[in-house]
Design a protein around this motif. Structure first.
Motif, PDB file in Angstrom:
ATOM      1  N   LEU A 168      31.027   4.570 -32.009  1.00 40.37           N
ATOM      2  CA  LEU A 168      32.307   5.231 -31.747  1.00 40.37           C
ATOM      3  C   LEU A 168      32.983   4.655 -30.506  1.00 40.37           C
ATOM      4  O   LEU A 168      32.380   4.564 -29.440  1.00 40.37           O
ATOM      5  CB  LEU A 168      32.070   6.733 -31.540  1.00 40.37           C
ATOM      6  CG  LEU A 168      33.310   7.604 -31.383  1.00 40.37           C
ATOM      7  CD1 LEU A 168      34.081   7.677 -32.710  1.00 40.37           C
ATOM      8  CD2 LEU A 168      32.930   9.014 -30.932  1.00 40.37           C
ATOM      9  N   GLN A 169      34.244   4.282 -30.690  1.00 39.24           N
ATOM     10  CA  GLN A 169      35.056   3.843 -29.554  1.00 39.24           C
ATOM     11  C   GLN A 169      36.031   4.970 -29.196  1.00 39.24           C
ATOM     12  O   GLN A 169      36.735   5.484 -30.070  1.00 39.24           O
ATOM     13  CB  GLN A 169      35.858   2.596 -29.926  1.00 39.24           C
ATOM     14  CG  GLN A 169      36.741   2.074 -28.809  1.00 39.24           C
ATOM     15  CD  GLN A 169      37.741   1.045 -29.328  1.00 39.24           C
ATOM     16  OE1 GLN A 169      38.536   1.325 -30.210  1.00 39.24           O
ATOM     17  NE2 GLN A 169      37.659  -0.159 -28.796  1.00 39.24           N
ATOM     18  N   ILE A 170      36.029   5.347 -27.928  1.00 35.97           N
ATOM     19  CA  ILE A 170      36.970   6.367 -27.448  1.00 35.97           C
ATOM     20  C   ILE A 170      37.895   5.671 -26.458  1.00 35.97           C
ATOM     21  O   ILE A 170      37.422   5.003 -25.534  1.00 35.97           O
ATOM     22  CB  ILE A 170      36.228   7.521 -26.733  1.00 35.97           C
ATOM     23  CG1 ILE A 170      35.099   8.058 -27.620  1.00 35.97           C
ATOM     24  CG2 ILE A 170      37.196   8.646 -26.361  1.00 35.97           C
ATOM     25  CD1 ILE A 170      34.153   9.008 -26.901  1.00 35.97           C
ATOM     26  N   THR A 171      39.192   5.807 -26.654  1.00 36.35           N
ATOM     27  CA  THR A 171      40.113   5.099 -25.760  1.00 36.35           C
ATOM     28  C   THR A 171      41.354   5.924 -25.469  1.00 36.35           C
ATOM     29  O   THR A 171      41.764   6.763 -26.283  1.00 36.35           O
ATOM     30  CB  THR A 171      40.492   3.722 -26.369  1.00 36.35           C
ATOM     31  OG1 THR A 171      41.376   3.050 -25.475  1.00 36.35           O
ATOM     32  CG2 THR A 171      41.157   3.865 -27.724  1.00 36.35           C
ATOM     33  N   ASP A 172      41.928   5.672 -24.287  1.00 38.07           N
ATOM     34  CA  ASP A 172      43.226   6.275 -23.974  1.00 38.07           C
ATOM     35  C   ASP A 172      44.322   5.223 -24.019  1.00 38.07           C
ATOM     36  O   ASP A 172      45.444   5.445 -23.572  1.00 38.07           O
ATOM     37  CB  ASP A 172      43.182   6.985 -22.610  1.00 38.07           C
ATOM     38  CG  ASP A 172      42.896   6.027 -21.455  1.00 38.07           C
ATOM     39  OD1 ASP A 172      43.028   4.804 -21.622  1.00 38.07           O
ATOM     40  OD2 ASP A 172      42.557   6.511 -20.357  1.00 38.07           O
ATOM     41  N   GLY A 173      43.986   4.041 -24.552  1.00 35.80           N
ATOM     42  CA  GLY A 173      44.943   2.949 -24.645  1.00 35.80           C
ATOM     43  C   GLY A 173      44.768   1.954 -23.506  1.00 35.80           C
ATOM     44  O   GLY A 173      45.205   0.806 -23.617  1.00 35.80           O
ATOM     45  N   ILE A 174      44.145   2.405 -22.423  1.00 31.54           N
ATOM     46  CA  ILE A 174      43.892   1.498 -21.291  1.00 31.54           C
ATOM     47  C   ILE A 174      42.383   1.441 -21.015  1.00 31.54           C
ATOM     48  O   ILE A 174      41.792   0.380 -20.917  1.00 31.54           O
ATOM     49  CB  ILE A 174      44.622   1.982 -20.018  1.00 31.54           C
ATOM     50  CG1 ILE A 174      46.128   2.055 -20.272  1.00 31.54           C
ATOM     51  CG2 ILE A 174      44.325   1.048 -18.839  1.00 31.54           C
ATOM     52  CD1 ILE A 174      46.905   2.703 -19.139  1.00 31.54           C
ATOM     53  N   TYR A 175      41.752   2.614 -20.923  1.00 29.05           N
ATOM     54  CA  TYR A 175      40.327   2.698 -20.610  1.00 29.05           C
ATOM     55  C   TYR A 175      39.552   3.134 -21.852  1.00 29.05           C
ATOM     56  O   TYR A 175      40.080   3.890 -22.680  1.00 29.05           O
ATOM     57  CB  TYR A 175      40.092   3.678 -19.454  1.00 29.05           C
ATOM     58  CG  TYR A 175      40.803   3.234 -18.196  1.00 29.05           C
ATOM     59  CD1 TYR A 175      40.236   2.275 -17.370  1.00 29.05           C
ATOM     60  CD2 TYR A 175      42.064   3.742 -17.879  1.00 29.05           C
ATOM     61  CE1 TYR A 175      40.901   1.835 -16.235  1.00 29.05           C
ATOM     62  CE2 TYR A 175      42.734   3.299 -16.749  1.00 29.05           C
ATOM     63  CZ  TYR A 175      42.153   2.347 -15.932  1.00 29.05           C
ATOM     64  OH  TYR A 175      42.815   1.896 -14.821  1.00 29.05           O
ATOM     65  N   SER A 176      38.322   2.647 -21.954  1.00 28.28           N
ATOM     66  CA  SER A 176      37.546   2.925 -23.169  1.00 28.28           C
ATOM     67  C   SER A 176      36.086   3.227 -22.875  1.00 28.28           C
ATOM     68  O   SER A 176      35.527   2.776 -21.870  1.00 28.28           O
ATOM     69  CB  SER A 176      37.569   1.708 -24.113  1.00 28.28           C
ATOM     70  OG  SER A 176      38.871   1.434 -24.526  1.00 28.28           O
ATOM     71  N   THR A 177      35.501   3.973 -23.803  1.00 24.20           N
ATOM     72  CA  THR A 177      34.062   4.226 -23.793  1.00 24.20           C
ATOM     73  C   THR A 177      33.532   3.830 -25.162  1.00 24.20           C
ATOM     74  O   THR A 177      34.197   4.061 -26.173  1.00 24.20           O
ATOM     75  CB  THR A 177      33.796   5.726 -23.536  1.00 24.20           C
ATOM     76  OG1 THR A 177      34.148   6.032 -22.187  1.00 24.20           O
ATOM     77  CG2 THR A 177      32.345   6.094 -23.765  1.00 24.20           C
ATOM     78  N   PHE A 178      32.346   3.223 -25.185  1.00 24.90           N
ATOM     79  CA  PHE A 178      31.770   2.813 -26.460  1.00 24.90           C
ATOM     80  C   PHE A 178      30.361   3.391 -26.602  1.00 24.90           C
ATOM     81  O   PHE A 178      29.510   3.188 -25.734  1.00 24.90           O
ATOM     82  CB  PHE A 178      31.731   1.280 -26.549  1.00 24.90           C
ATOM     83  CG  PHE A 178      31.343   0.785 -27.914  1.00 24.90           C
ATOM     84  CD1 PHE A 178      32.104   1.103 -29.027  1.00 24.90           C
ATOM     85  CD2 PHE A 178      30.200   0.018 -28.098  1.00 24.90           C
ATOM     86  CE1 PHE A 178      31.750   0.670 -30.294  1.00 24.90           C
ATOM     87  CE2 PHE A 178      29.836  -0.426 -29.357  1.00 24.90           C
ATOM     88  CZ  PHE A 178      30.617  -0.102 -30.452  1.00 24.90           C
ATOM     89  N   LEU A 179      30.171   4.136 -27.680  1.00 26.22           N
ATOM     90  CA  LEU A 179      28.872   4.752 -27.972  1.00 26.22           C
ATOM     91  C   LEU A 179      28.302   4.055 -29.193  1.00 26.22           C
ATOM     92  O   LEU A 179      28.907   4.096 -30.274  1.00 26.22           O
ATOM     93  CB  LEU A 179      29.057   6.254 -28.239  1.00 26.22           C
ATOM     94  CG  LEU A 179      29.816   7.045 -27.163  1.00 26.22           C
ATOM     95  CD1 LEU A 179      30.051   8.498 -27.612  1.00 26.22           C
ATOM     96  CD2 LEU A 179      29.070   7.025 -25.828  1.00 26.22           C
ATOM     97  N   GLU A 180      27.153   3.390 -29.034  1.00 22.69           N
ATOM     98  CA  GLU A 180      26.656   2.565 -30.135  1.00 22.69           C
ATOM     99  C   GLU A 180      25.372   3.090 -30.779  1.00 22.69           C
ATOM    100  O   GLU A 180      24.754   2.383 -31.575  1.00 22.69           O
ATOM    101  CB  GLU A 180      26.492   1.111 -29.698  1.00 22.69           C
ATOM    102  CG  GLU A 180      25.505   0.883 -28.568  1.00 22.69           C
ATOM    103  CD  GLU A 180      25.144  -0.587 -28.402  1.00 22.69           C
ATOM    104  OE1 GLU A 180      24.916  -1.267 -29.410  1.00 22.69           O
ATOM    105  OE2 GLU A 180      25.075  -1.042 -27.246  1.00 22.69           O
TER     106      GLU A 180
END
Ligand SMILES: [Zn+2]
Length: 280
Positions: A168-180
């Motif tokens: 899952l990629q979570i983003t606000d358009g500038i910053y992101s978190t990736f859960l693999e």
């Protein structure tokens, strides 16, 4: 440690009478999120909190650290739970779901494995009126104003087990978190092949830091600023592997940016929409 420098500068700018900046800052203040890597022992569970709403990525191996943690926080309701794959250390916590916490939707990445565990979780979902939805690459989970998009695995790929973990990629358009989840090098290679930009500020390191995950090309493409390993204290698997820790140090260039639940317990990140992600 709390680092609010960008917000401080935004507020300072407001005091200088910039109306446009003020409204932008107010809107940022109204959109904050917390990402809690729960200490669930040898397993994974990530609680996502935004604007007073909650969702979960994986549910740990059992109730210890999982339901206890949700009850302690007095969480009455989860918008959704995404189970990366039906291995005990990621979905086992749901076996002790008593329905007191309502879950709107249960998303899952693969049902190719899991057997009795998967069937039991599906039965509980039916009992408590929770929608069950299979997801694949491109599926967007509700998390406005953030975007929560499944990046793995695609419809045409038929990997099983760890390599089928819904990432899952979570983003606000500038910053992101990736859960693999538990993606190993085969899944990571597939993801590299079909993805352009994979950069993420915060990375949940695959498969508890095992040496079978976290290839250097993958880590270099993601180029995280923070990495979190969820593993049990003195676990019998030897997670995280020394090789993985070395690679993370190469890519992050700072071992203090690598966080471990086996050493530090639950780990919390603060995210202000469009402003950044900070360890707390
Ligand atoms: Zn696992």
């Amino acid at each position: 440690m709390i680092r609010f420098f960008p917000l401080f500068f935004a507020l300072s700018a407001c005091l200088c009478g910039c109306q446009e900046f003020a409204s932008e800052s107010e809107s940022s203040l109204s959109h904050s999120a917390q990402i809690h890597f729960l200490d669930v022992g040898q397993g994974l569970s990530v609680l996502l909190e935004r604007n007073g709403e909650f969702a979960l990525y994986d549910a740990g191996p059992d109730s210890a650290g999982f339901w206890d943690s949700l009850h302690t926080r007095q969480i009455p309701h989860l918008n959704w739970v995404l189970i990366s794959h039906f291995h005990r250390d990621h979905a086992g916590g749901l076996l002790e779901w008593d329905g007191k916490i309502k879950i709107d939707s249960l998303f899952y990445g693969t049902d190719a494995e899991g057997g009795p565990l998967r069937d039991s979780v599906f039965s509980l979902a039916e009992k408590f009126g929770t929608a069950v939805v299979k997801v694949e690459r491109g599926y967007k989970l509700p998390c406005s104003p953030w975007t929560c998009q499944v990046l793995w695995q695609p419809e045409f790929s038929h990997l099983n087990g760890n390599n089928a973990s819904a990432a899952l990629q979570i983003t606000d358009g500038i910053y992101s978190t990736f859960l693999e989840g538990d993606l190993e090098t085969q899944g990571e290679a597939g993801l590299l092949e079909i993805s352009g930009d994979l950069q993420a500020d915060l990375l949940q390191v695959g498969h508890h830091g095992s040496k079978t995950s976290s290839s250097l090309p993958f880590l270099e493409r993601v180029a995280p600023k923070y990495a979190v390993i969820s593993a049990g204290k003195k676990n019998s698997y030897g997670h995280p592997a020394k090789e993985t820790l070395r690679k993370l140090e190469i890519v992050l260039r700072d071992s203090s940016k690598v966080f471990r639940t086996d050493l530090q317990g639950s780990i919390l990140f603060e995210w202000i929409f469009g402003k950044g992600i900070w360890h707390r």
